[in-house]
Design a protein around this motif. Structure first.
Motif, short mmCIF file in Angstrom:
data_model
loop_
_atom_site.label_atom_id
_atom_site.label_comp_id
_atom_site.label_asym_id
_atom_site.label_seq_id
_atom_site.Cartn_x
_atom_site.Cartn_y
_atom_site.Cartn_z
N LYS A 74 0.20 -1.32 -0.41
CA LYS A 74 0.08 -0.13 -0.24
C LYS A 74 0.78 1.21 0.04
CE LYS A 74 -4.04 2.38 2.49
NZ LYS A 74 -4.70 2.08 3.63
N GLN A 75 2.12 0.85 0.27
CA GLN A 75 2.58 2.54 1.01
C GLN A 75 3.43 2.47 -0.36
OE1 GLN A 75 2.98 4.39 3.12
NE2 GLN A 75 4.69 5.89 2.38
N LEU A 76 4.22 1.49 -1.45
CA LEU A 76 4.21 1.81 -2.60
C LEU A 76 3.68 2.30 -3.68
CD1 LEU A 76 6.83 -1.54 -2.76
CD2 LEU A 76 7.25 0.67 -3.23
N VAL A 77 2.41 1.70 -3.10
CA VAL A 77 1.00 2.13 -4.44
C VAL A 77 0.70 4.40 -3.83
CG1 VAL A 77 -0.81 1.83 -5.10
CG2 VAL A 77 -0.05 -0.35 -4.73
N ILE A 78 1.30 4.41 -2.79
CA ILE A 78 0.29 5.43 -2.70
C ILE A 78 1.59 6.45 -2.15
CG2 ILE A 78 -1.88 4.97 -1.57
CD1 ILE A 78 -0.13 5.38 0.72
N GLU A 79 3.21 6.37 -2.64
CA GLU A 79 4.25 7.21 -2.35
C GLU A 79 3.63 7.85 -3.34
OE1 GLU A 79 7.87 7.78 -0.08
OE2 GLU A 79 5.94 6.93 0.43
N ASN A 80 4.82 9.67 -3.17
CA ASN A 80 4.25 10.44 -3.52
C ASN A 80 6.07 11.24 -3.62
OD1 ASN A 80 2.28 9.92 -5.99
ND2 ASN A 80 0.76 11.18 -4.24
N TYR A 81 6.22 11.51 -4.52
CA TYR A 81 7.67 12.84 -3.99
C TYR A 81 7.09 14.27 -3.90
CZ TYR A 81 11.95 15.02 -4.76
OH TYR A 81 13.15 15.38 -4.66
N THR A 82 7.20 14.22 -2.74
CA THR A 82 6.50 16.03 -2.55
C THR A 82 8.20 17.29 -2.38
OG1 THR A 82 7.06 15.59 -0.23
CG2 THR A 82 5.13 15.36 -1.28
N GLY A 83 9.22 16.26 -2.07
CA GLY A 83 10.93 17.59 -2.73
C GLY A 83 10.51 17.30 -1.35
N GLY A 84 10.46 18.37 -0.35
CA GLY A 84 11.36 19.16 1.05
C GLY A 84 12.83 18.89 1.32
N GLY A 85 12.97 18.29 2.39
CA GLY A 85 14.42 18.13 2.65
C GLY A 85 15.01 16.90 2.06
N HIS A 86 14.36 15.91 1.26
CA HIS A 86 15.43 14.77 0.69
C HIS A 86 14.41 15.16 -0.74
CE1 HIS A 86 13.91 12.53 4.28
NE2 HIS A 86 12.72 12.62 4.80
N GLY A 87 15.84 14.46 -1.87
CA GLY A 87 16.08 14.72 -3.32
C GLY A 87 15.24 13.49 -3.29
N ILE A 88 15.33 13.69 -4.46
CA ILE A 88 15.07 12.30 -5.44
C ILE A 88 15.71 10.94 -5.71
CG2 ILE A 88 16.81 12.83 -7.98
CD1 ILE A 88 12.39 12.01 -7.44
N ARG A 89 16.68 10.89 -5.11
CA ARG A 89 18.27 10.12 -4.84
C ARG A 89 17.19 9.01 -3.82
NH1 ARG A 89 22.70 8.74 -7.04
NH2 ARG A 89 23.24 11.15 -6.66
N GLU A 90 16.74 9.93 -2.56
CA GLU A 90 16.47 9.90 -1.28
C GLU A 90 15.02 8.60 -1.77
OE1 GLU A 90 17.97 12.32 -1.69
OE2 GLU A 90 19.62 12.32 -0.69
N HIS A 91 14.64 8.76 -2.15
CA HIS A 91 12.49 9.06 -2.72
C HIS A 91 13.05 7.64 -3.01
CE1 HIS A 91 8.81 9.18 -4.11
NE2 HIS A 91 9.48 8.37 -5.32
N ILE A 92 13.72 7.78 -4.44
CA ILE A 92 13.51 6.48 -5.07
C ILE A 92 14.00 4.67 -4.18
CG2 ILE A 92 14.82 5.13 -6.89
CD1 ILE A 92 14.83 7.26 -8.59
N LEU A 93 15.43 5.71 -3.65
CA LEU A 93 16.08 4.31 -2.92
C LEU A 93 14.72 4.02 -1.31
CD1 LEU A 93 19.71 5.68 -2.28
CD2 LEU A 93 18.99 3.53 -3.97
N ARG A 94 14.26 5.12 -0.77
CA ARG A 94 13.27 4.64 -0.08
C ARG A 94 12.01 3.73 -0.80
NH1 ARG A 94 12.24 8.86 1.76
NH2 ARG A 94 10.62 9.73 0.06
N MET A 95 12.16 4.17 -2.06
CA MET A 95 10.68 3.13 -2.60
C MET A 95 11.54 1.20 -3.07
SD MET A 95 8.91 5.24 -4.56
CE MET A 95 7.51 4.00 -5.36
N SER A 96 13.22 1.54 -3.14
CA SER A 96 13.99 0.51 -3.16
C SER A 96 13.78 -0.45 -1.80
CB SER A 96 14.98 0.51 -4.30
OG SER A 96 15.55 -0.53 -4.59
#
Length: 280
Positions: A131-153
């Motif tokens: 469920k978290q994988l499906v609804i996950e959205n990148y919102t920027g903020g203090g985290h970069g795109i790299r951290e966002h993708i690694l968190r999903m991975s």
């Protein structure tokens, strides 16, 4: 045992993280071999045949002595390692989980039973991850795109040890990452969908970081992907034009709407009283 403080307490829903820390502790202590290696088997003692004379029998016993000694050393090493590792594991598990696991003779058997109990019978945690994988959205903020993708991975990787049928394939993970990006990446996602071939997660990270850097450069070095949709609040001292006048401004606005006598009610339009004394 110095690694004990770094191992999280196993609650059942954090098995993957717990097992990773336990394996690291065993490697640092150089006892990781005990998990997969079986306990040594005692060698068969020599038997004196009817045809064996004293010299032959003495030679059999002499040849068996070093084999027996090697077994004793290896067996004691295995027993001590098993004892230490099982004590280490039981001190990192909640009492309720420890009490529900039957006695084991080896650390490998204990780890197998723990995995079966924490991942085989629990369906809630995989459901939450998916469920978290499906609804996950990148919102920027203090985290970069790299951290966002690694968190999903990382979330996708946690599903693999639980059930082979629940494993997220790399191609599907890339599509989930695409779906989690804001509209600023829409053109980039369209170009990916139209291009031949597929990307792995490493190439996805590299291309997304480049795209985000280009977007930041075009917007002066920063990006806000989430806009504040809250209504603005106005006060009497604000220079803006509020939708409705407040306080005296509202009273003056109503007075200017129609001519009234000095003692006329602004509510019922009757004379003889004011609005604050109106019976209606």
């Amino acid at each position: 045992m110095s690694c004990l403080k770094d191992v999280p307490t196993l609650r059942g829903d954090n098995y993957t993280e717990w097992r990773k820390k336990v394996d690291l502790a065993f490697v640092c202590a150089e006892v990781d071999w005990v998990v997969n290696e079986p306990q040594p088997v005692r060698p068969t003692e020599p038997v004196r045949e009817a045809t064996d004379d004293d010299a032959v029998w003495e030679k059999k016993k002499k040849d068996h002595a070093p084999v027996e000694m090697l077994y004793s050393i290896e067996n004691q090493k295995s027993v001590n390692a098993n004892k230490n590792c099982m004590a280490f594991i039981k001190n990192t598990i909640e009492n309720a989980i420890v009490g529900s696991i039957s006695e084991c003779t080896s650390v490998g058997e204990l780890l197998t039973k723990i995995k079966s109990q924490c991942t085989g019978s629990s369906k809630t945690y995989p459901t939450q991850l998916i469920k978290q994988l499906v609804i996950e959205n990148y919102t920027g903020g203090g985290h970069g795109i790299r951290e966002h993708i690694l968190r999903m991975s990382n979330m996708a990787a946690k599903l693999n040890p639980m059930d082979a049928d629940l494993g997220i394939k790399p191609a599907l993970l890339v599509h989930l990452v695409m779906a989690s990006l804001p509209k600023e990446f829409e053109t980039f996602v369209v170009n990916y969908n139209m291009s031949p071939g597929t990307w792995d997660i490493e190439k996805t990270i590299a291309m997304r970081v480049q795209q985000e850097d280009r977007l930041k450069a075009s917007h002066g070095g920063s990006l806000n992907y989430v806009k504040d949709n809250k209504k603005k609040k106005y006060n009497q001292n604000s220079k803006g034009s509020p939708s409705k006048p407040q306080g005296k401004a509202q009273h003056q606005h109503q007075q200017k709407s129609f001519p009234v006598d000095k003692d006329t009610c602004l509510h019922c339009k009757k004379s003889g009283h004011y609005k604050k004394d109106c019976p209606d």
